[in-house]
Design an enzyme around this catalytic site. Structure first.
Site, PDB file in Angstrom:
ATOM      1  N   ASP A 171       0.866  -1.180   0.000  1.00  0.00           N
ATOM      2  CA  ASP A 171       0.000   0.000   0.000  1.00  0.00           C
ATOM      3  C   ASP A 171       0.904   1.231   0.000  1.00  0.00           C
ATOM      4  OD1 ASP A 171      -2.126   1.634  -0.048  1.00  0.00           O
ATOM      5  OD2 ASP A 171      -2.962   1.037   1.885  1.00  0.00           O
ATOM      6  N   ALA A 213      -0.583   2.628  16.579  1.00  0.00           N
ATOM      7  CA  ALA A 213      -0.378   1.922  17.837  1.00  0.00           C
ATOM      8  C   ALA A 213       0.416   0.634  17.600  1.00  0.00           C
ATOM      9  CB  ALA A 213      -1.728   1.590  18.463  1.00  0.00           C
ATOM     10  N   ASN A 264       4.294   4.551   4.227  1.00  0.00           N
ATOM     11  CA  ASN A 264       4.793   3.376   3.480  1.00  0.00           C
ATOM     12  C   ASN A 264       5.531   3.900   2.257  1.00  0.00           C
ATOM     13  OD1 ASN A 264       3.802   1.334   5.074  1.00  0.00           O
ATOM     14  ND2 ASN A 264       2.177   0.717   3.684  1.00  0.00           N
ATOM     15  N   GLY A 283      -4.428   6.124  16.083  1.00  0.00           N
ATOM     16  CA  GLY A 283      -4.544   5.118  17.150  1.00  0.00           C
ATOM     17  C   GLY A 283      -5.611   4.103  16.759  1.00  0.00           C
ATOM     18  N   THR A 284      -6.517   3.814  17.662  1.00  0.00           N
ATOM     19  CA  THR A 284      -7.598   2.888  17.328  1.00  0.00           C
ATOM     20  C   THR A 284      -8.918   3.639  17.444  1.00  0.00           C
ATOM     21  OG1 THR A 284      -8.238   2.165  19.535  1.00  0.00           O
ATOM     22  CG2 THR A 284      -6.259   1.154  18.586  1.00  0.00           C
ATOM     23  N   HIS A 295       3.871   5.142  13.328  1.00  0.00           N
ATOM     24  CA  HIS A 295       2.750   5.461  12.432  1.00  0.00           C
ATOM     25  C   HIS A 295       1.399   5.161  13.062  1.00  0.00           C
ATOM     26  CE1 HIS A 295       2.151   1.242  11.608  1.00  0.00           C
ATOM     27  NE2 HIS A 295       1.369   1.453  10.571  1.00  0.00           N
ATOM     28  N   GLU A 355     -12.212   9.513  10.398  1.00  0.00           N
ATOM     29  CA  GLU A 355     -12.701   9.775  11.760  1.00  0.00           C
ATOM     30  C   GLU A 355     -12.975  11.255  11.991  1.00  0.00           C
ATOM     31  OE1 GLU A 355     -10.866   6.194  14.560  1.00  0.00           O
ATOM     32  OE2 GLU A 355     -10.129   8.224  14.866  1.00  0.00           O
TER      33      GLU A 355
END
Lengths: 141, 490
Positions: free
Chosen positions: B107, B415, B339, B388-389, B413, B218
């Site tokens: 990716d 968690a 990446n 994060g999540t 990059h 988000e």
């Protein structure tokens, strides 16, 4: 289909078996496709024939899996299964002719799971044990 | 601490070293605390007799590649990848060094961008359900999704060269967005002739789509500001609402990786490169194969910038429509990639030197004063956007001078995964996670609930401690902690 998955921290490890190398390729392809879709929601209404080449069985396995991903995207398909039509020794390695069966992708109908980005050389192996061929590799999700 | 054949030497509380032994040309250096070191050693011991390559071994393997400079590095979110560990950084001499598919990933230029809104948490709380629905409707996501920008091959070629500017010119964004994107949204030396037709064909319908897996969109709020000066420079304040996007180059990048995996496998044999693992196939940077791959990666990089740009504009319009603010008032904070491989100038043994820096699941994190950083941030250092999540937190950090000296200006990059996707699915059900997060005030929108289980907050390392390791080491500094309100999954 004789396949299973192996624990991998970030991606998915595929373990596929077959009485012939062709059957092992078919199991391996289904293992990968089953990461992407609930295969019971796909009817095999169209097929695409393709070929691939590589230096050895293991590299050919990665090549075939990546070819399936590529065709699936380019033809906007949901692929259900692979048929290994022919695997032949060539001067420089192996050649493969395969046919995939699937259906034009329809997000309303096909239950999707996780996108597979590519098959990798990670954990890659092809061995023949007790009259069975075993293929393994990690697919990047 | 040592287990089996691998030894980890403590340098400081947050930096550990795999001493240079055997074929290693440089040591391995890992950002970790005592707990994470124990986990890495346990993983090494478990995998010693079979299974996949453990992360520590991957760090040591990269240290054996020709032309590697200083150290084979791993950031605090280290976990096993293919070839390179995730969180891995490897910088190579341009003349003697190699370029590796495993050091970039499939990716290509996957990254995070954050948009700043003028609204605060109180303004958005009552609207979050509507915002979630609008974002879910307007931003294409998930396996097989297609975008509203449909391109022909000649247009794809133009996009691969122009990057973000290509979609901004078509109305997906404002000119200002380019200033606040790493590389201004396009790297040079992108040569579409080195990208296969099939790679381009896979992208015709995917520009402006989010993808799936760990990719997300988000709505977040700033929970805490740690570094007021940097926060002011970045234009963020407590309780402010931000929009974060995590995605990459979609199928075009995947196909470039696939195509060149084969090319580099052949090149490894042709140039007799001593690789310890097939996953690490590579080519000399200074070879036809290496140059072609690098120019194709550059195309992938530009494609990902364009993709994030298109998505961010769709998100901006959707958010503005629900909240009644003007789209132009939603400004881009920054866009970082994690990446990539890039040619950068770094100081090695007191001299400035051009290097090819691979960052695989690691972010560029340039310190203050670097020309590559937008002028408005140059005194503070580059903003780092750490995803994060969906249940815990994300962070904004900044690059430091020490990071330039110690780790080629790199950062974590995210968690980092702690549990495999299969373990996560055994442990949680997607619908339970969605209900649990709703209790906490976080709205999750997804087409695929099993993906939510795989991405469950508990499947990841504790982002606070991962960021804490980097902060304590001095190579990245904490600026702000962000909490999610809405998460649209790919």
């Amino acid at each position: 289909m004789p396949y299973s998955y192996m624990e991998h921290a970030s991606d998915v490890g595929i373990h596929a078996e077959g009485e012939t190398i062709g059957k092992a390729f078919e199991s391996g392809a289904e293992a990968m496709l089953n990461v992407m879709f609930d295969l019971s929601t796909i009817r095999p209404t169209v097929d695409v024939t393709f070929s691939a080449e590589a230096g050895d069985e293991a590299l050919l396995f990665v090549e075939v899996l990546n070819e399936i991903l590529s065709i699936q995207d380019r033809h906007s398909l949901a692929v259900k299964r692979l048929e290994a039509v022919e695997i032949k020794q060539t001067g420089s390695g192996l050649s493969f002719i395969g046919r995939i069966y699937g259906e034009p992708f329809n997000p309303e109908k096909h239950a999707v799971k996780t996108e597979v980005k590519a098959a990798t050389y990670s954990g890659l192996s092809c061995v023949a044990v007790d009259g069975k061929y075993i293929l393994e590799c990690v697919v990047d999700v | 601490m040592a287990i089996g054949a691998i030894e980890l030497k403590k340098i400081t509380d947050s930096v550990w070293e795999i001493p240079k032994t055997g074929d290693m040309l440089v040591p391995g250096r890992i950002y970790a605390d005592e707990d994470s070191v124990k986990g890495l050693l346990r993983d090494y011991e478990d995998k010693k007799t079979g299974g996949f390559t453990p992360a520590l071994k991957q760090v040591a393997n990269v240290a054996c590649l020709p032309g590697i400079e200083k150290a084979s590095l791993a950031m605090a979110d280290i976990h096993p990848g293919y070839g390179f560990a995730i969180g891995g950084v490897g910088a190579f001499d341009m003349a003697r060094g190699v370029i590796s598919v495993a050091g970039v990933g499939f990716d290509i230029n996957c990254g995070v961008r954050v948009l700043k809104t003028p609204l605060h948490r109180n303004d958005v709380e009552p609207l979050k359900e509507t915002i979630a629905n609008q974002l879910f409707r307007d931003v294409p996501a998930g396996v097989g999704s297609t975008g509203e920008i449909k391109l022909k091959e000649a247009e794809i070629d133009e996009l691969l060269v122009k990057g973000s500017a290509f979609v901004v010119d078509r109305g997906y964004g404002f000119a200002d967005d380019l200033e606040y994107t790493e590389e201004r949204g396009a790297v040079a030396d992108a040569r579409p002739e080195n990208v296969s037709h099939r790679a381009k064909e896979r992208q015709f319908r995917q520009v402006g789509t989010l993808g799936s897996g760990n990719h997300y969109l988000e709505v977040q709020w700033v929970e805490e500001v740690y570094d007021q000066a940097a926060a002011t420079a970045y234009g963020i304040e407590k309780d402010q609402i931000l929009i974060a996007i995590h995605c990459g180059s979609r199928a075009l990048g995947h196909q470039i990786g696939t195509d060149y995996l084969k090319t580099l496998e052949e090149a490894s044999r042709k140039y007799s490169i001593p690789i310890r693992d097939r996953e690490l196939v590579c080519a000399p940077i200074n070879s036809d194969e290496g140059r072609r791959y690098l120019s194709a990666v550059n195309c992938g990089i530009n494609c990902a910038f364009a993709n994030r740009q298109a998505i961010s504009h769709l998100a901006r319009l959707a958010f503005a429509r629900v909240t009644g603010i003007k789209p132009v008032d939603i400004r881009l904070l920054y866009d970082v990639a994690h990446n990539t491989c890039k040619i950068e100038t770094h100081t090695v043994d007191g001299k400035n030197k051009k290097l090819l820096v691979h960052r695989k699941g690691a972010t560029r994190a340039f310190g203050p004063g670097r020309d590559e950083v937008p002028e408005a941030f140059r005194a503070a250092g580059q903003p780092l956007l750490v995803g994060g999540t969906m249940g815990t937190a994300s962070y904004i950090l900044r690059g430091t001078e020490k990071g330039m000296e110690d780790c080629f200006g790199s950062a974590v990059h995210g968690a980092g995964r702690a549990l495999s996707r299969m373990q996560a699915k055994r442990q949680w059900r997607g619908s339970d996670i969605i209900a649990e997060l709703r209790e906490k005030g976080i709205i999750i929108k997804t087409r695929n609930k099993s993906d939510v289980a795989e991405e469950a907050p508990g499947a990841y390392k504790d982002v606070d401690s991962v960021v804490g390791i980097m902060h304590n080491s001095g190579v990245n500094h904490r600026v702000a902690r962000l909490r999610p309100l809405v998460c649209v999954k790919g």
